[in-house]
Write a protein that holds these residues in place. Structure first.
Motif, PDB file in Angstrom:
ATOM      1  N   GLN A  74      86.218  93.772  45.048  1.00 17.13           N
ATOM      2  CA  GLN A  74      86.996  93.258  43.927  1.00 17.13           C
ATOM      3  C   GLN A  74      88.406  93.842  43.960  1.00 17.13           C
ATOM      4  O   GLN A  74      88.585  95.059  44.006  1.00 17.13           O
ATOM      5  N   VAL A  75      89.391  92.952  43.945  1.00 16.36           N
ATOM      6  CA  VAL A  75      90.792  93.344  43.886  1.00 16.36           C
ATOM      7  C   VAL A  75      91.313  92.974  42.500  1.00 16.36           C
ATOM      8  O   VAL A  75      91.114  91.842  42.033  1.00 16.36           O
ATOM      9  N   VAL A  76      91.957  93.910  41.827  1.00 18.08           N
ATOM     10  CA  VAL A  76      92.465  93.656  40.485  1.00 18.08           C
ATOM     11  C   VAL A  76      93.959  93.953  40.413  1.00 18.08           C
ATOM     12  O   VAL A  76      94.478  94.833  41.120  1.00 18.08           O
ATOM     13  N   HIS A  77      94.619  93.212  39.558  1.00 19.96           N
ATOM     14  CA  HIS A  77      96.029  93.457  39.266  1.00 19.96           C
ATOM     15  C   HIS A  77      96.142  93.848  37.799  1.00 19.96           C
ATOM     16  O   HIS A  77      95.722  93.097  36.917  1.00 19.96           O
TER      17      HIS A  77
ATOM     18  N   LEU B  73      90.152  89.104  41.767  1.00 24.14           N
ATOM     19  CA  LEU B  73      89.555  88.277  42.807  1.00 24.14           C
ATOM     20  C   LEU B  73      88.363  89.022  43.390  1.00 24.14           C
ATOM     21  O   LEU B  73      88.475  90.201  43.738  1.00 24.14           O
ATOM     22  N   ILE B  74      87.218  88.348  43.483  1.00 21.83           N
ATOM     23  CA  ILE B  74      85.994  88.961  44.008  1.00 21.83           C
ATOM     24  C   ILE B  74      85.532  88.189  45.241  1.00 21.83           C
ATOM     25  O   ILE B  74      85.438  86.956  45.226  1.00 21.83           O
TER      26      ILE B  74
ATOM     27  N   LEU C 290      83.590  83.420  46.685  1.00 21.97           N
ATOM     28  CA  LEU C 290      84.893  83.750  46.114  1.00 21.97           C
ATOM     29  C   LEU C 290      84.927  83.389  44.633  1.00 21.97           C
ATOM     30  O   LEU C 290      84.634  82.258  44.250  1.00 21.97           O
ATOM     31  N   LYS C 291      85.258  84.357  43.813  1.00 22.66           N
ATOM     32  CA  LYS C 291      85.389  84.149  42.368  1.00 22.66           C
ATOM     33  C   LYS C 291      86.622  84.907  41.885  1.00 22.66           C
ATOM     34  O   LYS C 291      87.055  85.884  42.508  1.00 22.66           O
ATOM     35  N   GLY C 292      87.146  84.482  40.768  1.00 20.88           N
ATOM     36  CA  GLY C 292      88.289  85.190  40.220  1.00 20.88           C
ATOM     37  C   GLY C 292      88.599  84.734  38.812  1.00 20.88           C
ATOM     38  O   GLY C 292      87.994  83.785  38.293  1.00 20.88           O
TER      39      GLY C 292
END
Length: 412
Positions: free
Chosen positions: A84-87, A69-70, A28-30
């Motif tokens: 990967q989720v991005v906002h 968040l990756i 988990l990285k972000g």
């Protein structure tokens, strides 16, 4: 995406029985990017459906740029996942999936290296997005070429890569087939080139310029936005890339990309586009601390039925190139300068829908890692362009603007 996940299970039949590592500090990285921004010139293309070339336009303020968040689970010794989720605040405060794929990399038994990806991903075009999570490593804002890749060239497919080392050289080949991305070329045609660090998601809707003339008057069935990941014609696109690293500190690559789209298909406000391009890249490292990078892209995009003169309703060539020099200090501080030129050439009917454009941009960036969890980046970007379609909004065809960004990246 459901079909791709099913294909993943078929491609990797031993996946479910493999020893896995799903959640840990390594999987988990972000990060969060916050910025202080000062810009002048016209309104950004992301606001009020304008023609501005930069992410921000005519404002001075602090803002959230991105949160990401990756998750990289490991399913076996050779199979890993990547989501990967991005906002992105400018995309209607959307939170969505950027890249999501399975990667297979068998243990090498010779000088031959083999790998595969299956899912939603960017084709291997950009030489600037070498950081974690397909982020830029030399500047805050990528070139016009790779800004366009980030917004309109997100695909869902299968990719195979081979690399072979011999003597002091290395050669490589990558082949990919994909679905989706049938609208690729819409934004490049109607808005033109732009420079920004926005990355699309599966459900992204990117705004098209407004106006009472040009495309918005002629093609009224077109929605006021484009969906980069949309599948329209159920045809498969493809791409191929060749790499060569000779014995000198030089890396060369060439890529061909083709959506293989049906330019007469239409679905719920989105037209199918036939888009293809060649991309050529070079990286030279005269020393351990100096890099010189360059990319050249030439391509064509079209939509509509063939007219008697052999031209479609929209038929446009596009070209862009940049040259970048970067120096990194022993403490990891990087100083980069990049100059680029971009243009489009409209063959359809520029008297009533003019998609011609020429422009240049200069970028200066300073990037400093403060510690393992904090990066400080400073960038100045100046863009000058001429686009006759600005007249559709009562603007001067010639525009010059600059953008200064102080970016703080908080990693966790």
């Amino acid at each position: 995406m459901k079909r791709l996940l099913f294909a993943c299970l078929c491609l990797f039949p031993g996946l479910a029985n493999a020893q896995t590592t799903l959640f840990s500090a390594e999987t988990l990285k972000g990060w969060v990017n916050v910025r202080a921004v000062a810009t002048n010139g016209e309104t950004s293309w992301l606001h009020e459906r304008a023609y501005g070339k930069t992410r921000y336009g005519g404002e001075t303020k602090g803002r959230l740029a991105e949160a990401a968040l990756i998750w990289t689970p490991r399913f076996s010794e050779t199979v890993t996942g990547y989501i990967q989720v991005v906002h992105v605040p400018e995309l209607g405060h959307e939170t969505g999936i950027n890249e999501a794929y399975l990667k297979w990399r068998p243990v090498p038994k010779s000088a031959l290296r083999l790998s595969a990806r299956l899912g939603q991903m960017y084709p291997p075009v950009s030489m600037e997005h070498e950081g974690v999570g397909w982020t830029t490593t030399h500047t805050v804002t990528p070139s016009a070429i790779n800004s366009w890749i980030a917004e309109e060239v997100l695909v869902q497919g299968l990719e195979l890569s081979l690399k072979q080392s011999y003597s002091q050289q290395q050669v490589g080949a990558t082949l990919g087939v994909f679905r989706g991305n049938d609208t690729s070329g819409t934004l490049l045609s109607y808005r033109g080139w732009a420079l920004h660090d926005i990355r699309s998601t599966t459900t992204a809707k990117l705004p098209l310029p407004r106006g009472n003339a040009g495309w918005s008057r002629i093609f009224r069935s077109q929605a006021p936005f484009t969906k980069p990941a949309k599948e329209i014609d159920d045809r498969q696109g493809y791409y191929a890339r060749l790499d060569w690293r000779p014995s000198v500190p030089l890396a060369l690559n060439a890529t061909y990309y083709n959506t293989h789209g049906n330019p007469t298909d239409f679905d719920n406000g989105q037209y199918g586009w036939a888009t293809r391009f060649f991309n050529f890249g070079a990286k030279y490292e005269p020393s351990a601390r100096i890099e010189i990078l360059s990319q050249l892209m030439v391509g064509n995009t079209k939509w509509g039925r063939m007219r008697a003169d052999g031209v479609r309703a929209v038929d446009m060539d596009f070209r862009s190139a940049y040259l970048m020099a970067s120096h990194i200090s022993p403490k990891g501080r990087r100083l980069t300068a990049r100059f680029e030129h971009f243009e489009t050439e409209d063959y359809s009917n520029p008297l009533i829908d003019n998609n011609n454009e020429t422009g240049q941009a200069l970028t200066l960036a300073w990037m400093r890692p403060i510690n393992a969890h904090l990066d400080l980046n400073l960038e100045w970007l100046a863009v000058s362009s001429k686009r006759p379609s600005r007249l559709y909004q009562g603007l001067d065809p010639q525009s010059s603007q600059s953008q200064l960004q102080l970016d703080l990246k908080i990693k966790y």
